[in-house]
Design an enzyme around this catalytic site. Structure first.
Site, PDB file in Angstrom:
ATOM      1  N   MET A  30       0.827  -1.202   0.000  1.00 48.70           N
ATOM      2  CA  MET A  30       0.000   0.000   0.000  1.00 48.70           C
ATOM      3  C   MET A  30       0.862   1.254   0.000  1.00 48.70           C
ATOM      4  O   MET A  30       1.851   1.351   0.734  1.00 48.70           O
ATOM      5  CB  MET A  30      -0.887  -0.012   1.252  1.00 48.70           C
ATOM      6  N   SER A 104       3.875  -6.452   2.209  1.00 46.92           N
ATOM      7  CA  SER A 104       2.689  -5.982   2.914  1.00 46.92           C
ATOM      8  C   SER A 104       1.434  -6.551   2.232  1.00 46.92           C
ATOM      9  O   SER A 104       1.348  -7.767   2.048  1.00 46.92           O
ATOM     10  CB  SER A 104       2.678  -4.451   2.984  1.00 46.92           C
ATOM     11  N   GLN A 105       0.472  -5.720   1.812  1.00 41.59           N
ATOM     12  CA  GLN A 105      -0.764  -6.270   1.252  1.00 41.59           C
ATOM     13  C   GLN A 105      -0.514  -7.100  -0.005  1.00 41.59           C
ATOM     14  O   GLN A 105      -1.330  -7.951  -0.363  1.00 41.59           O
ATOM     15  CB  GLN A 105      -1.776  -5.164   0.966  1.00 41.59           C
ATOM     16  N   ASP A 222       6.461  -4.199  14.478  1.00 43.39           N
ATOM     17  CA  ASP A 222       5.553  -3.578  13.517  1.00 43.39           C
ATOM     18  C   ASP A 222       4.597  -2.594  14.178  1.00 43.39           C
ATOM     19  O   ASP A 222       3.890  -2.940  15.114  1.00 43.39           O
ATOM     20  CB  ASP A 222       4.755  -4.661  12.788  1.00 43.39           C
ATOM     21  N   HIS A 278       7.697  -2.255  10.248  1.00 40.05           N
ATOM     22  CA  HIS A 278       7.114  -2.765   9.007  1.00 40.05           C
ATOM     23  C   HIS A 278       8.003  -2.493   7.788  1.00 40.05           C
ATOM     24  O   HIS A 278       8.298  -1.333   7.454  1.00 40.05           O
ATOM     25  CB  HIS A 278       5.739  -2.125   8.798  1.00 40.05           C
TER      26      HIS A 278
END
Length: 296
Positions: A30, A104-105, A222, A278
């Protein structure tokens, strides 16, 4: 003459070594894009330096870097998966298989590809901070996308399971409300589907079991993903927003609805970690844990 022969042998060996590497396809997270020199561009350069001759693809969803970034917020996840499946099938260099790395996503998006699109074959799936049980929180914005993130927060606060929000907002499509499990299960158009929450899809399981290895990276510090346990397929306990459960305690694992238990027993499910925030891993960590373990 002897030196020419030696040079020829070296070239042959180099070509043989290069062709031995399975192509790698990257899916960004993202707020990022395919071609950001500080993120995906840096990863591509690192891969090519460590694996000379490697064929790499950094996925672009849209017709420009700007569209690619926006689509990470506002293009239906299922449509993105369909687009990527078409791209993969159209690339002759991937016909023999590829390694997928999702950031991530991008991690859960790749898993949807593995479950829905077995051709060309995905060899290894590496999820770097992916949220495989979804998220329940949106605490921090990546990069310089502050205005876009503020708009996303407003939509999530309006109602993540509102039909318009579900169809429009990527992050709503993997929003998992532990206080409203039934609503999540019945309304989520993406994460609930690929996690076998409503009905059991035998094809999803069969396709996913074709993947050789599934590696999940959890960032131990994170501050973006809530809960961070989702990066290892854990989540909040139903009705709770503090206590969490692990993958092995879940119905998904215990009933082996996706093949994760089988993969685990066969040594094909890998839990990796980085003691950082993250996606804040170092090049050396990536070399040691990803390139050397899964790409060579």
């Amino acid at each position: 003459m002897a030196s020419f022969a030696l040079l020829t042998l070296c070239l042959i060996a180099f070509v043989a070594r290069s062709s031995a590497y399975i192509p790698v396809v990257l899916w960004h997270g993202m707020g990022d894009s395919c071609c950001n020199p500080l993120s995906m561009g840096s990863i591509v350069n690192l891969l090519k330096k460590q694996l000379p001759g490697l064929y790499t693809v950094s996925l672009e969803i849209g017709n420009s870097v700007a569209e690619d970034t926006e689509n990470g917020f506002f293009m239906n996840c299922n449509k993105q998966v369909d687009i990527v499946c078409t791209k993969l099938l159209a690339d002759p260099k991937l016909a023999g298989g590829y390694n997928a790395i999702g950031f991530s996503q991008g991690g859960q998006f790749w898993r949807a590809v593995a479950q829905r699109c077995p051709n060309p074959p995905m060899v290894n799936l590496i999820s770097v901070g992916g949220q495989h049980q979804g998220v329940y929180g949106f605490p921090r914005c990546p990069g310089d996308q502050v205005k876009m993130c503020d708009f996303v927060r407003k939509l999530l606060n309006f109602g993540a399971y509102n039909e318009y929000v579900q169809e429009t907002l990527v992050q709503a499509q993997y929003w998992h409300d532990p206080l409203n499990e039934d609503l999540y299960r019945n309304t989520s158009i993406f994460i609930a589907d690929i996690n076998q929450e409503r009905t059991f899809n035998a094809t999803y399981k069969a396709n996913f079991l074709r993947v050789k290895n599934f590696a999940m990276v959890k960032f131990l510090q994170d501050t973006m993903v809530q809960p961070r346990e989702s990066e290892w397929f854990g989540f909040y306990k139903p009705g709770e927003t503090n206590q969490t459960y692990d993958l092995k305690d879940s119905k998904l694992y215990q009933q082996d609805l996706l093949g994760l238990q089988e993969m685990d027993q066969q040594g094909r499910l890998h839990y990796l970690s980085s003691d950082s925030d993250h996606l804040k891993f170092t090049d050396q960590w990536f070399i040691d844990n990803i390139i050397n373990q899964f790409l060579k």
